[in-house]
Write a protein that holds these residues in place. Sequence first.
Motif, short mmCIF file in Angstrom:
data_model
loop_
_atom_site.label_atom_id
_atom_site.label_comp_id
_atom_site.label_asym_id
_atom_site.label_seq_id
_atom_site.Cartn_x
_atom_site.Cartn_y
_atom_site.Cartn_z
N SER A 99 0.85 -1.20 0.00
CA SER A 99 0.00 0.00 0.00
C SER A 99 0.88 1.24 0.00
O SER A 99 1.43 1.64 1.03
CB SER A 99 -0.91 0.00 1.23
OG SER A 99 -1.77 1.11 1.23
N THR A 126 -11.15 -8.08 -4.47
CA THR A 126 -11.47 -7.87 -3.06
C THR A 126 -10.31 -8.21 -2.14
O THR A 126 -9.96 -7.42 -1.24
CB THR A 126 -12.70 -8.71 -2.68
OG1 THR A 126 -13.78 -8.38 -3.55
CG2 THR A 126 -13.11 -8.44 -1.24
N GLN A 129 -7.64 -5.33 -2.64
CA GLN A 129 -8.00 -3.96 -2.33
C GLN A 129 -8.41 -3.76 -0.87
O GLN A 129 -8.13 -2.71 -0.29
CB GLN A 129 -9.11 -3.47 -3.25
CG GLN A 129 -8.73 -3.45 -4.73
CD GLN A 129 -7.57 -2.52 -5.02
OE1 GLN A 129 -6.43 -2.79 -4.64
NE2 GLN A 129 -7.85 -1.42 -5.70
N GLU A 130 -9.11 -4.71 -0.30
CA GLU A 130 -9.52 -4.57 1.10
C GLU A 130 -8.32 -4.36 1.99
O GLU A 130 -8.32 -3.51 2.88
CB GLU A 130 -10.30 -5.81 1.55
CG GLU A 130 -11.78 -5.74 1.25
CD GLU A 130 -12.55 -6.88 1.91
OE1 GLU A 130 -11.90 -7.83 2.42
OE2 GLU A 130 -13.79 -6.82 1.90
N ASN A 131 -7.29 -5.14 1.77
CA ASN A 131 -6.10 -5.06 2.60
C ASN A 131 -5.32 -3.77 2.34
O ASN A 131 -4.96 -3.04 3.26
CB ASN A 131 -5.21 -6.27 2.36
CG ASN A 131 -4.24 -6.52 3.49
OD1 ASN A 131 -4.59 -6.35 4.65
ND2 ASN A 131 -3.02 -6.89 3.16
N SER A 134 -7.75 -0.56 3.29
CA SER A 134 -8.18 -0.48 4.69
C SER A 134 -7.02 -0.26 5.64
O SER A 134 -7.19 0.33 6.71
CB SER A 134 -8.94 -1.75 5.08
OG SER A 134 -8.08 -2.88 5.06
N LYS A 135 -5.82 -0.70 5.27
CA LYS A 135 -4.66 -0.52 6.14
C LYS A 135 -3.90 0.78 5.85
O LYS A 135 -2.90 1.08 6.51
CB LYS A 135 -3.71 -1.71 5.99
CG LYS A 135 -4.26 -2.99 6.61
CD LYS A 135 -3.22 -4.11 6.57
CE LYS A 135 -3.74 -5.35 7.27
NZ LYS A 135 -2.75 -6.46 7.27
N SER A 136 -4.37 1.54 4.89
CA SER A 136 -3.68 2.79 4.54
C SER A 136 -4.00 3.88 5.55
O SER A 136 -4.97 3.79 6.31
CB SER A 136 -4.08 3.25 3.14
OG SER A 136 -5.40 3.75 3.15
N ALA A 139 -7.70 5.55 4.94
CA ALA A 139 -8.95 4.77 4.89
C ALA A 139 -10.06 5.38 5.73
O ALA A 139 -11.22 5.42 5.32
CB ALA A 139 -8.68 3.34 5.34
N HIS A 140 -9.72 5.91 6.90
CA HIS A 140 -10.75 6.38 7.82
C HIS A 140 -11.42 7.67 7.37
O HIS A 140 -12.43 8.09 7.96
CB HIS A 140 -10.14 6.59 9.22
CG HIS A 140 -9.09 7.65 9.29
ND1 HIS A 140 -7.80 7.44 8.83
CD2 HIS A 140 -9.12 8.92 9.76
CE1 HIS A 140 -7.09 8.53 9.02
NE2 HIS A 140 -7.86 9.45 9.57
N GLU A 144 -17.48 5.32 2.45
CA GLU A 144 -17.68 4.06 1.74
C GLU A 144 -16.46 3.75 0.88
O GLU A 144 -15.92 4.64 0.21
CB GLU A 144 -18.92 4.11 0.84
CG GLU A 144 -20.23 4.27 1.60
CD GLU A 144 -20.59 3.06 2.44
OE1 GLU A 144 -20.13 1.94 2.10
OE2 GLU A 144 -21.33 3.23 3.41
N ILE A 145 -16.04 2.50 0.89
CA ILE A 145 -15.00 2.00 0.00
C ILE A 145 -15.62 0.83 -0.76
O ILE A 145 -15.85 -0.24 -0.19
CB ILE A 145 -13.74 1.57 0.77
CG1 ILE A 145 -13.14 2.77 1.51
CG2 ILE A 145 -12.72 0.95 -0.18
CD1 ILE A 145 -11.97 2.42 2.43
#
Length: 235
Positions: A99, A126, A129-131, A134-136, A139-140, A144-145
Amino acid sequence: MKYEVLIFDADDTLFDFKKSESYAIEKAMKDFNIAYDKSVHIPLYHKVNHDIWKEFEQGNMTQEELKSERFRRFFDILGLNDDPVSFSKTYMKYLGNASFLYEKSETIVKKLSNTHRLAIITNGLTEVQENRISKSDIAHYFEEIVISESVKLSKPNPEIFSYTLGKMNHHDKNSVLMIGDSLTSDIKGGAIFGIDTCWYNPRKSANPFGFAPTYEIHDLNSIADIVYLTLNRVL
């Protein structure tokens, strides 16, 4: 016009996906004991992968098929007999942990999040991209992602934009801006759906298509110039 919702593409807009790809290719090839040559393998993979995602956008291939087919073609060109399915699994494992944000991404996203609602729509796998997203560190900031494989919809299909705004309970298209680097998925998709679009074009590439974005920018910071100018006009 006042934009309330900003929808971002992820890769090659906020995230340096080419850097992630290079990292994952090198790691996977070393795991498979394939002699790695960055000057040969990275340009070749980028070409093969670019072409195969275009086939996916055009509806000629599923994302499940895409996962291994790109490596089958990659190995065919290189004259290798390695298993593309096994290699794909190894590659995606490394890609999911790669990432890398562009230098300006976090600053601009943080600034915009203070005044606008943010979302990401990505044509991606999925498990990858989820990993990565979401870990970047950003992300917060996003309500919506939305990942194409997860929702069985992909840009430029306008339904993925409808799905995203529905999740956000936002129905005013006039107050939505799509920001992305791809004319054929981000810009075309946003235009079909009926929202304004902003083409992030840092390389100042020519537009060979018969449709144009609402805005074109060459620097991420220019997004703020657009949204705050329209905001000030309303205020």
